[in-house]
Scaffold this motif. Structure first.
Motif, mmCIF file in Angstrom:
data_model
loop_
_atom_site.group_PDB
_atom_site.id
_atom_site.type_symbol
_atom_site.label_atom_id
_atom_site.label_comp_id
_atom_site.label_asym_id
_atom_site.label_seq_id
_atom_site.Cartn_x
_atom_site.Cartn_y
_atom_site.Cartn_z
ATOM 1 N N PRO A 447 0.806 -1.219 0.000
ATOM 2 C CA PRO A 447 0.000 0.000 0.000
ATOM 3 C C PRO A 447 0.841 1.273 0.000
ATOM 4 O O PRO A 447 2.041 1.246 0.281
ATOM 5 N N ASP A 448 0.200 2.359 -0.290
ATOM 6 C CA ASP A 448 0.751 3.691 -0.014
ATOM 7 C C ASP A 448 0.354 4.026 1.418
ATOM 8 O O ASP A 448 -0.670 4.670 1.663
ATOM 9 N N PHE A 449 1.145 3.536 2.351
ATOM 10 C CA PHE A 449 0.751 3.650 3.752
ATOM 11 C C PHE A 449 0.593 5.093 4.216
ATOM 12 O O PHE A 449 -0.372 5.410 4.937
ATOM 13 N N PRO A 450 1.489 6.011 3.860
ATOM 14 C CA PRO A 450 1.265 7.398 4.296
ATOM 15 C C PRO A 450 -0.084 7.943 3.835
ATOM 16 O O PRO A 450 -0.715 8.721 4.564
ATOM 17 N N ALA A 451 -0.530 7.550 2.649
ATOM 18 C CA ALA A 451 -1.835 8.018 2.164
ATOM 19 C C ALA A 451 -2.970 7.424 2.997
ATOM 20 O O ALA A 451 -3.960 8.110 3.282
ATOM 21 N N VAL A 452 -2.845 6.146 3.368
ATOM 22 C CA VAL A 452 -3.869 5.509 4.211
ATOM 23 C C VAL A 452 -3.939 6.197 5.559
ATOM 24 O O VAL A 452 -5.027 6.524 6.064
ATOM 25 N N LYS A 453 -2.801 6.414 6.165
ATOM 26 C CA LYS A 453 -2.731 7.062 7.470
ATOM 27 C C LYS A 453 -3.351 8.459 7.416
ATOM 28 O O LYS A 453 -4.159 8.842 8.274
ATOM 29 N N ALA A 454 -2.991 9.210 6.406
ATOM 30 C CA ALA A 454 -3.515 10.567 6.275
ATOM 31 C C ALA A 454 -5.024 10.561 6.037
ATOM 32 O O ALA A 454 -5.754 11.423 6.550
ATOM 33 N N ALA A 455 -5.500 9.609 5.253
ATOM 34 C CA ALA A 455 -6.938 9.524 4.976
ATOM 35 C C ALA A 455 -7.727 9.257 6.250
ATOM 36 O O ALA A 455 -8.791 9.848 6.464
ATOM 37 N N PHE A 456 -7.228 8.363 7.086
ATOM 38 C CA PHE A 456 -7.888 8.147 8.374
ATOM 39 C C PHE A 456 -7.860 9.413 9.217
ATOM 40 O O PHE A 456 -8.880 9.833 9.778
ATOM 41 N N GLU A 457 -6.701 10.026 9.339
ATOM 42 C CA GLU A 457 -6.542 11.163 10.238
ATOM 43 C C GLU A 457 -7.435 12.335 9.850
ATOM 44 O O GLU A 457 -7.910 13.079 10.722
ATOM 45 N N ARG A 458 -7.696 12.503 8.570
ATOM 46 C CA ARG A 458 -8.584 13.586 8.139
ATOM 47 C C ARG A 458 -10.016 13.387 8.631
ATOM 48 O O ARG A 458 -10.819 14.327 8.611
ATOM 49 N N ASN A 459 -10.332 12.171 9.065
ATOM 50 C CA ASN A 459 -11.714 11.873 9.437
ATOM 51 C C ASN A 459 -11.912 11.567 10.917
ATOM 52 O O ASN A 459 -13.012 11.202 11.320
ATOM 53 N N TYR A 460 -10.880 11.722 11.726
ATOM 54 C CA TYR A 460 -11.025 11.423 13.143
ATOM 55 C C TYR A 460 -12.097 12.284 13.811
ATOM 56 O O TYR A 460 -12.893 11.793 14.610
#
Length: 483
Positions: A447-460
């Motif tokens: 995966p593009d892990f930084p993109a996954v992490k950022a996508a979650f964080e935008r929705n916390y």
């Protein structure tokens, strides 16, 4: 062995009308569940994790035959809401109301007590006798058969009805004797199963009074199927693919290691997970505002939610090794440095479980006090906190796939954690949900892990949680967090 009469003979697969005395709720002692003191008998509900354990035992063998046995346990159960389907020598001559007391004997000639599981009518020749349960968790019911026959988990026949005998029924002041036969290996079944949590979802979470429940509707809107969790599990059992409008998974290329992870996490973290929230909603449906003697039924439903969240293996103090949602919260906190009352530890009870059980206890008291709005707030907080272990699981295995060599097992774990939380992210932001899904789905590869992490964080914020509650991936060797 004489089985004690059951104080509460209802379950996740029947409507909640408990007839519990409010005074007994506050004076009778029931076994604690991970430190929570239920005010009603939930030992039978708590035992659903014994089905999960039996199923996982079969999955671990990783053979076609063991998978068949695991599927039977998933579908038929063995440990919760046990009943005998007996065939009468003569058809009923009068109606037999649901809940009527029924007494019989086991093979040793000892008394077996139960109740009519449903309403049976004049002319019926088959009746279902639900075995009474006790408040002793280790011996909650002494007839545990269902899908366990032929598996590695031995069924328990000690408290089952003898195969041919006579039943005494009590309806009001009238007593009747009914001769019957049945096969104790085939006709001792269970009316609460892991599959059932999903199979009853349409009726209990979408079309019931005060439905649809918000959390379930979010999942239905995303997956497009009422029994999405069941379909997900069955596709994996069959090594096929799902057919949802969103969130599909194709399991045909997975080996047993990957499929085992998908199945055991789907049943606990998608099927049972949603039923926890359903029980909390059911409790709130029955809550009577400002009435301190009216809320016995909702307290029992609330207690049931705790049972399905936790299970028996966590023990009375939450220090065991369980199979349900409580267990995954404790496992994942070690990866994110979020164990302990305030986090900041790598072992012990997760901060998520500490907070969930604080809300369970507060909600129980609010229901007793008739503070329905406050209990609603407790439920919403619980639902939000339950996002955390699923997000942590997704991120953990996303990181593993990003930084290490990985196989089906690691990819499957990330995919199923993602499947349990992605509908909520989609509700918040469909674009971010697509980023997470595309990178973490079955067959997604690195995966593009930084993109996954950022996508979650935008929705916390939308998900009602914080970065601090989720924590960060803690690297034990470096003794720091992944940025």
């Amino acid at each position: 062995m004489i089985l004690g009469l059951c104080a509460l003979l209802l379950s996740s697969t029947s409507a909640h009308k408990y007839n519990v005395d409010a005074r007994s709720l506050q004076t009778e002692e029931y076994p604690k569940v991970a430190g929570y003191r239920p005010l009603s008998q939930i030992t039978d509900h708590n035992a659903i994790d014994m089905d999960q354990a039996a199923m996982e035992t079969e999955l671990a063998f990783g053979t076609p035959d063991s998978y068949k046995r695991a599927e039977i346990i998933y579908q038929e159960g063995g440990n919760s809401k046990s009943y005998a389907a007996v065939t009468l020598d003569e058809a009923l001559k009068t109606d037999l109301p649901k809940g009527s007391v029924i007494m019989g004997e086991n093979e040793a000639g000892e008394v077996v007590s139960g109740r009519a599981m449903d309403q049976f009518f004049t002319g019926d020749k088959v009746i279902h006798v639900q075995y009474d349960t006790t408040s002793d968790q280790a011996n909650h019911v002494s007839c545990r058969v269902g899908g366990l026959v032929g598996s590695s988990t031995d069924p328990l026949f000690d408290g089952c009805l003898i195969e041919s005998g006579s039943l005494e029924t009590t309806v009001g002041d009238a007593k009747n004797s009914l001769s019957y036969t049945y096969d104790r290996e085939v006709n001792n079944d269970n009316n609460r199963t892991l599959a059932g949590f999903s199979l009853v979802a349409e009726e209990r979470m979408y079309r019931c009074d005060n439905c649809p429940y918000m959390d379930f509707k979010i999942f239905y809107d995303y997956y497009g199927e009422f029994d999405y969790a069941h379909q997900y599990a069955m596709a994996c059992f069959g090594s096929t693919s799902t057919n949802f409008p969103n969130g599909n998974a194709d399991f045909k290329d997975y080996d047993y290691d990957g499929r085992t992870q998908i199945i055991k996490k789907t049943t606990a973290y998608m099927g049972a997970y949603m039923y926890v929230l359903r029980e909390l909603e059911d409790a709130l449906d029955d809550c009577s505002q400002s009435c301190v003697t009216c809320n016995d039924d909702p307290v029992h439903a609330w207690d049931e939610a705790v049972a399905f969240y936790t299970g028996t293996y966590e023990g009375p103090n939450g220090e065991g090794s369980g199979k349900m949602f409580y267990a995954v919260a404790d496992k994942r906190c070690a990866n994110f440095f979020t164990c302990g009352d305030k986090g900041g530890s790598m072992g012990g009870t997760s901060r998520a479980n500490v907070e969930v059980f604080d809300q369970f206890k507060k909600g129980q008291q609010n229901l007793l006090d008739g503070k329905c709005k406050e209990a609603r707030a407790n439920k919403e907080k619980i639902a939000n906190i339950m996002h955390i272990p699923l997000i942590q699981g997704t991120l953990r295995y996303g990181y593993v796939k990003y930084t290490e060599q990985f196989g089906d097992k690691q990819e499957a774990e990330g995919a199923v954690f993602m499947a349990g939380v992605i509908p909520y992210v989609h509700k918040c932001n469909p674009d971010d949900a697509k980023i997470i899904y595309d990178n973490m789905k079955v067959g997604s590869g690195k995966p593009d892990f930084p993109a996954v992490k950022a996508a979650f964080e935008r929705n916390y914020k939308c998900l009602g949680i914080t970065c601090g509650e989720v924590g960060g991936i803690y690297r034990r060797v470096e003794k720091d967090y992944y940025d």
